[in-house]
Scaffold this motif. Structure first.
Motif, PDB file in Angstrom:
ATOM      1  N   PRO A  29       0.829  -1.213   0.000  1.00  0.00           N
ATOM      2  CA  PRO A  29       0.000   0.000   0.000  1.00  0.00           C
ATOM      3  C   PRO A  29       0.861   1.258   0.000  1.00  0.00           C
ATOM      4  O   PRO A  29       1.858   1.347   0.711  1.00  0.00           O
ATOM      5  CB  PRO A  29      -0.805  -0.125   1.296  1.00  0.00           C
ATOM      6  N   GLY A  30       0.482   2.210  -0.830  1.00  0.00           N
ATOM      7  CA  GLY A  30       1.198   3.476  -0.921  1.00  0.00           C
ATOM      8  C   GLY A  30       2.404   3.468  -1.834  1.00  0.00           C
ATOM      9  O   GLY A  30       2.998   4.510  -2.087  1.00  0.00           O
ATOM     10  N   SER A  31       2.778   2.305  -2.346  1.00  0.00           N
ATOM     11  CA  SER A  31       3.953   2.245  -3.217  1.00  0.00           C
ATOM     12  C   SER A  31       3.598   2.721  -4.623  1.00  0.00           C
ATOM     13  O   SER A  31       2.461   2.575  -5.073  1.00  0.00           O
ATOM     14  CB  SER A  31       4.518   0.821  -3.275  1.00  0.00           C
ATOM     15  N   PRO A  32       4.572   3.299  -5.335  1.00  0.00           N
ATOM     16  CA  PRO A  32       4.314   3.760  -6.705  1.00  0.00           C
ATOM     17  C   PRO A  32       3.855   2.630  -7.628  1.00  0.00           C
ATOM     18  O   PRO A  32       3.125   2.871  -8.584  1.00  0.00           O
ATOM     19  CB  PRO A  32       5.665   4.311  -7.162  1.00  0.00           C
ATOM     20  N   SER A  33       4.236   1.401  -7.326  1.00  0.00           N
ATOM     21  CA  SER A  33       3.877   0.274  -8.189  1.00  0.00           C
ATOM     22  C   SER A  33       2.383  -0.042  -8.156  1.00  0.00           C
ATOM     23  O   SER A  33       1.887  -0.761  -9.014  1.00  0.00           O
ATOM     24  CB  SER A  33       4.685  -0.968  -7.792  1.00  0.00           C
ATOM     25  N   ARG A  34       1.660   0.520  -7.208  1.00  0.00           N
ATOM     26  CA  ARG A  34       0.195   0.338  -7.175  1.00  0.00           C
ATOM     27  C   ARG A  34      -0.514   1.368  -8.052  1.00  0.00           C
ATOM     28  O   ARG A  34      -1.713   1.263  -8.270  1.00  0.00           O
ATOM     29  CB  ARG A  34      -0.346   0.465  -5.756  1.00  0.00           C
ATOM     30  N   HIS A  35       0.196   2.370  -8.477  1.00  0.00           N
ATOM     31  CA  HIS A  35      -0.374   3.408  -9.345  1.00  0.00           C
ATOM     32  C   HIS A  35      -1.606   4.073  -8.714  1.00  0.00           C
ATOM     33  O   HIS A  35      -2.528   4.475  -9.419  1.00  0.00           O
ATOM     34  CB  HIS A  35      -0.722   2.837 -10.718  1.00  0.00           C
ATOM     35  N   GLY A  36      -1.635   4.141  -7.380  1.00  0.00           N
ATOM     36  CA  GLY A  36      -2.747   4.782  -6.689  1.00  0.00           C
ATOM     37  C   GLY A  36      -4.006   3.953  -6.604  1.00  0.00           C
ATOM     38  O   GLY A  36      -5.047   4.451  -6.180  1.00  0.00           O
ATOM     39  N   ILE A  37      -3.948   2.701  -6.993  1.00  0.00           N
ATOM     40  CA  ILE A  37      -5.119   1.828  -6.996  1.00  0.00           C
ATOM     41  C   ILE A  37      -5.243   1.139  -5.635  1.00  0.00           C
ATOM     42  O   ILE A  37      -4.291   0.540  -5.147  1.00  0.00           O
ATOM     43  CB  ILE A  37      -5.002   0.737  -8.097  1.00  0.00           C
ATOM     44  N   GLU A  38      -6.430   1.226  -5.030  1.00  0.00           N
ATOM     45  CA  GLU A  38      -6.730   0.471  -3.815  1.00  0.00           C
ATOM     46  C   GLU A  38      -7.083  -0.946  -4.251  1.00  0.00           C
ATOM     47  O   GLU A  38      -7.954  -1.134  -5.099  1.00  0.00           O
ATOM     48  CB  GLU A  38      -7.912   1.082  -3.064  1.00  0.00           C
ATOM     49  N   ILE A  39      -6.417  -1.952  -3.675  1.00  0.00           N
ATOM     50  CA  ILE A  39      -6.625  -3.346  -4.090  1.00  0.00           C
ATOM     51  C   ILE A  39      -7.100  -4.151  -2.892  1.00  0.00           C
ATOM     52  O   ILE A  39      -6.516  -4.089  -1.813  1.00  0.00           O
ATOM     53  CB  ILE A  39      -5.322  -3.960  -4.643  1.00  0.00           C
ATOM     54  N   ASP A  40      -8.158  -4.927  -3.117  1.00  0.00           N
ATOM     55  CA  ASP A  40      -8.694  -5.799  -2.080  1.00  0.00           C
ATOM     56  C   ASP A  40      -9.181  -7.075  -2.748  1.00  0.00           C
ATOM     57  O   ASP A  40      -9.444  -7.093  -3.954  1.00  0.00           O
ATOM     58  CB  ASP A  40      -9.833  -5.106  -1.351  1.00  0.00           C
ATOM     59  N   GLY A  41      -9.294  -8.145  -1.960  1.00  0.00           N
ATOM     60  CA  GLY A  41      -9.747  -9.406  -2.521  1.00  0.00           C
ATOM     61  C   GLY A  41     -10.400 -10.287  -1.487  1.00  0.00           C
ATOM     62  O   GLY A  41     -10.261 -10.071  -0.284  1.00  0.00           O
TER      63      GLY A  41
END
Length: 121
Positions: A68-80
């Protein structure tokens, strides 16, 4: 889902691989830097994944590449999640446009045997 940034409307991509079969290649594709970058370019804010039977470990392993918060997430919140006994109606509705709730129309990607279906919200 994590709280959203109220400066931007929520735009969700919901991916379901089903509950009874494993679709590891689909999980790998959607948790890849190129896919997350494409979601960002299309103004998506959230990625919700129903990863299905026997795939939690793979989901968590792939997600660990993007803290979370890393540039590699491109600002996307990810949940599963694995399986929802109540069905997926709630999750699919999150991809529907609801300006009164601060939500733009998103995308539902679902498995369908050996290929995937894309449904725009």
């Amino acid at each position: 889902m994590a709280p959203q940034d109220h400066d931007r409307p929520m735009k969700l991509c919901f991916v379901t691989v089903g509950a009874t079969a494993s679709f590891h290649l689909l999980l790998q594709a959607i948790l890849d830097d190129k896919f997350l970058a494409a979601l960002h370019e299309a103004n998506y804010t959230h990625l919700l994944v129903q990863y299905g039977k026997d795939s939690q470990a793979l989901f968590e392993e792939l997600l660990s590449k993007y803290p979370p918060g890393s540039p590699s997430r491109h600002g996307i919140e990810i949940d599963g999640f694995d399986f929802n006994h109540a069905g997926l109606d709630r999750e699919m509705r999150l991809a529907q446009a609801r300006p009164d709730e601060g939500r733009n129309g998103g995308l539902v990607i679902s498995h369908a045997g050996n290929y995937c279906n894309l449904v725009h919200g």
